[in-house]
Motif scaffolding. Structure first.
Motif, PDB file in Angstrom:
ATOM      1  N   ALA A 171      40.784  26.836 -14.663  1.00 36.16           N
ATOM      2  CA  ALA A 171      40.656  27.956 -15.453  1.00 36.16           C
ATOM      3  C   ALA A 171      39.208  28.439 -14.884  1.00 36.16           C
ATOM      4  N   PRO A 172      39.040  29.848 -15.106  1.00 27.30           N
ATOM      5  CA  PRO A 172      37.805  30.478 -14.837  1.00 27.30           C
ATOM      6  C   PRO A 172      36.688  29.830 -15.609  1.00 27.30           C
ATOM      7  N   GLN A 173      35.581  29.712 -14.944  1.00 27.36           N
ATOM      8  CA  GLN A 173      34.380  29.101 -15.440  1.00 27.36           C
ATOM      9  C   GLN A 173      33.136  30.114 -15.343  1.00 27.36           C
ATOM     10  N   PRO A 174      32.078  30.137 -16.273  1.00 29.19           N
ATOM     11  CA  PRO A 174      31.010  31.002 -15.998  1.00 29.19           C
ATOM     12  C   PRO A 174      30.084  30.455 -14.724  1.00 29.19           C
ATOM     13  N   VAL A 175      29.475  31.225 -14.337  1.00 28.36           N
ATOM     14  CA  VAL A 175      28.311  30.713 -13.073  1.00 28.36           C
ATOM     15  C   VAL A 175      27.098  30.865 -14.019  1.00 28.36           C
ATOM     16  N   GLY A 176      26.466  29.838 -14.337  1.00 27.77           N
ATOM     17  CA  GLY A 176      25.211  29.922 -15.064  1.00 27.77           C
ATOM     18  C   GLY A 176      24.148  29.368 -14.177  1.00 27.77           C
ATOM     19  N   PRO A 177      23.012  29.413 -14.535  1.00 23.95           N
ATOM     20  CA  PRO A 177      21.816  29.143 -13.714  1.00 23.95           C
ATOM     21  C   PRO A 177      21.802  27.876 -13.172  1.00 23.95           C
ATOM     22  N   VAL A 178      22.294  26.804 -14.188  1.00 27.68           N
ATOM     23  CA  VAL A 178      22.177  25.362 -13.630  1.00 27.68           C
ATOM     24  C   VAL A 178      23.004  25.242 -12.371  1.00 27.68           C
ATOM     25  N   LEU A 179      24.483  25.772 -12.468  1.00 24.20           N
ATOM     26  CA  LEU A 179      25.291  25.797 -11.418  1.00 24.20           C
ATOM     27  C   LEU A 179      24.739  26.382 -10.079  1.00 24.20           C
ATOM     28  N   VAL A 180      23.880  27.556 -10.330  1.00 28.07           N
ATOM     29  CA  VAL A 180      23.179  28.240  -9.214  1.00 28.07           C
ATOM     30  C   VAL A 180      22.163  27.319  -8.485  1.00 28.07           C
ATOM     31  N   ILE A 181      21.246  26.782  -9.318  1.00 26.17           N
ATOM     32  CA  ILE A 181      20.040  25.987  -8.765  1.00 26.17           C
ATOM     33  C   ILE A 181      20.805  24.562  -8.350  1.00 26.17           C
ATOM     34  N   VAL A 182      21.873  23.913  -8.592  1.00 27.87           N
ATOM     35  CA  VAL A 182      22.406  22.578  -8.026  1.00 27.87           C
ATOM     36  C   VAL A 182      22.918  23.123  -6.831  1.00 27.87           C
ATOM     37  N   ALA A 183      23.691  24.272  -6.550  1.00 26.46           N
ATOM     38  CA  ALA A 183      24.565  24.345  -5.730  1.00 26.46           C
ATOM     39  C   ALA A 183      23.687  24.903  -4.615  1.00 26.46           C
ATOM     40  N   SER A 184      22.738  25.670  -4.588  1.00 30.01           N
ATOM     41  CA  SER A 184      21.729  26.053  -3.783  1.00 30.01           C
ATOM     42  C   SER A 184      20.833  24.863  -3.365  1.00 30.01           C
ATOM     43  N   LEU A 185      20.262  23.864  -4.335  1.00 27.66           N
ATOM     44  CA  LEU A 185      19.463  22.869  -3.781  1.00 27.66           C
ATOM     45  C   LEU A 185      20.326  21.760  -2.890  1.00 27.66           C
ATOM     46  N   VAL A 186      21.510  21.574  -3.434  1.00 27.21           N
ATOM     47  CA  VAL A 186      22.394  20.769  -2.618  1.00 27.21           C
ATOM     48  C   VAL A 186      22.545  21.372  -1.073  1.00 27.21           C
ATOM     49  N   ALA A 187      22.599  22.451  -0.987  1.00 29.24           N
ATOM     50  CA  ALA A 187      23.112  23.248   0.452  1.00 29.24           C
ATOM     51  C   ALA A 187      21.595  23.122   1.138  1.00 29.24           C
ATOM     52  N   GLY A 188      20.431  23.100   0.441  1.00 28.76           N
ATOM     53  CA  GLY A 188      19.481  23.012   1.266  1.00 28.76           C
ATOM     54  C   GLY A 188      19.043  21.673   1.439  1.00 28.76           C
ATOM     55  N   LEU A 189      19.200  20.468   0.703  1.00 34.45           N
ATOM     56  CA  LEU A 189      19.101  19.283   1.066  1.00 34.45           C
ATOM     57  C   LEU A 189      20.197  18.617   2.145  1.00 34.45           C
ATOM     58  N   ALA A 190      21.302  19.323   2.061  1.00 29.77           N
ATOM     59  CA  ALA A 190      22.145  18.850   3.225  1.00 29.77           C
ATOM     60  C   ALA A 190      21.865  19.489   4.392  1.00 29.77           C
ATOM     61  N   GLY A 191      21.309  20.712   4.468  1.00 29.74           N
ATOM     62  CA  GLY A 191      20.913  21.598   5.686  1.00 29.74           C
ATOM     63  C   GLY A 191      19.460  20.609   6.235  1.00 29.74           C
ATOM     64  N   TRP A 192      18.739  20.131   5.452  1.00 31.25           N
ATOM     65  CA  TRP A 192      17.593  19.475   5.807  1.00 31.25           C
ATOM     66  C   TRP A 192      17.994  18.127   6.519  1.00 31.25           C
ATOM     67  N   ALA A 193      18.897  17.393   5.862  1.00 32.08           N
ATOM     68  CA  ALA A 193      19.648  16.342   6.438  1.00 32.08           C
ATOM     69  C   ALA A 193      20.075  16.400   7.730  1.00 32.08           C
ATOM     70  N   LEU A 194      20.829  17.382   7.676  1.00 32.74           N
ATOM     71  CA  LEU A 194      21.451  17.569   9.114  1.00 32.74           C
ATOM     72  C   LEU A 194      20.545  17.818  10.154  1.00 32.74           C
ATOM     73  N   LEU A 195      19.688  18.779   9.786  1.00 29.57           N
ATOM     74  CA  LEU A 195      18.506  18.924  10.956  1.00 29.57           C
ATOM     75  C   LEU A 195      17.611  17.724  11.362  1.00 29.57           C
ATOM     76  N   ALA A 196      17.439  16.920  10.305  1.00 23.83           N
ATOM     77  CA  ALA A 196      16.824  15.515  10.583  1.00 23.83           C
ATOM     78  C   ALA A 196      17.542  14.823  11.657  1.00 23.83           C
ATOM     79  N   LEU A 237      20.010  15.911  13.667  1.00 22.31           N
ATOM     80  CA  LEU A 237      19.756  16.568  15.022  1.00 22.31           C
ATOM     81  C   LEU A 237      18.644  16.458  15.888  1.00 22.31           C
ATOM     82  N   GLU A 238      17.568  16.363  14.871  1.00 21.24           N
ATOM     83  CA  GLU A 238      16.195  16.342  15.784  1.00 21.24           C
ATOM     84  C   GLU A 238      15.968  14.908  16.355  1.00 21.24           C
ATOM     85  N   ARG A 239      16.694  14.079  15.945  1.00 23.13           N
ATOM     86  CA  ARG A 239      17.027  12.454  16.611  1.00 23.13           C
ATOM     87  C   ARG A 239      17.841  12.431  17.736  1.00 23.13           C
ATOM     88  N   ARG A 240      18.746  13.250  17.490  1.00 24.03           N
ATOM     89  CA  ARG A 240      19.926  12.923  18.478  1.00 24.03           C
ATOM     90  C   ARG A 240      20.469  14.193  19.321  1.00 24.03           C
TER      91      ARG A 240
END
Length: 127
Positions: A41-66, A68-71
């Motif tokens: 079903a369709p779900q509203p996209v609220g502020p918590v979802l926006v924050i969590v999704a973009s925070l997860v993307a940022g942390l995943a990007g940071w982890a991948l960069l770390a 790659l910096e080693r390898r």
């Protein structure tokens, strides 16, 4: 906390802040109904979802960069290519799941804003 670590942290925090700013302009101020199909079903996209999704993307990007910096011999270049590919692939989400044209535009804009903060911000902070 050293300066590169501070920059990385500020970048990861800046991405949800930027996405939340887009959400705030679109939903409460412009009155756009931001809804996406998540599962059955369709779900509203609220502020918590926006924050969590973009925070997860940022942390995943940071982890991948770390990793790659080693390898990798050219971690910044490799990470940027991977991040751009992931950003382009992520755009299929709003294109296929958003309910309505306005929601599609806003969700695409949020993806692009998060990418615009994370991609240059993490690469610069790491080098």
């Amino acid at each position: 906390m050293n300066t590169p670590m501070r920059r990385l942290l500020l970048t990861v925090i800046g991405a949800p802040a930027a996405a939340l700013a887009v959400w705030a302009l679109a939903v409460p101020l412009a009155g756009i109904t931001l809804t996406a199909r998540m599962g059955a079903a369709p779900q509203p996209v609220g502020p918590v979802l926006v924050i969590v999704a973009s925070l997860v993307a940022g942390l995943a990007g940071w982890a991948l960069l770390a990793v790659l910096e080693r390898r990798a011999t050219r971690p910044g270049r490799n990470w940027t290519i991977i991040a751009l590919v992931v950003l382009v692939l992520s755009l299929s989400g709003p294109l296929t799941s958003a309910v309505g044209a306005a929601a599609t535009v806003v969700l695409l804009l949020m993806h692009l804003v998060v990418g615009a903060v994370l991609i240059p911000g993490l690469v610069r902070a790491a080098t």
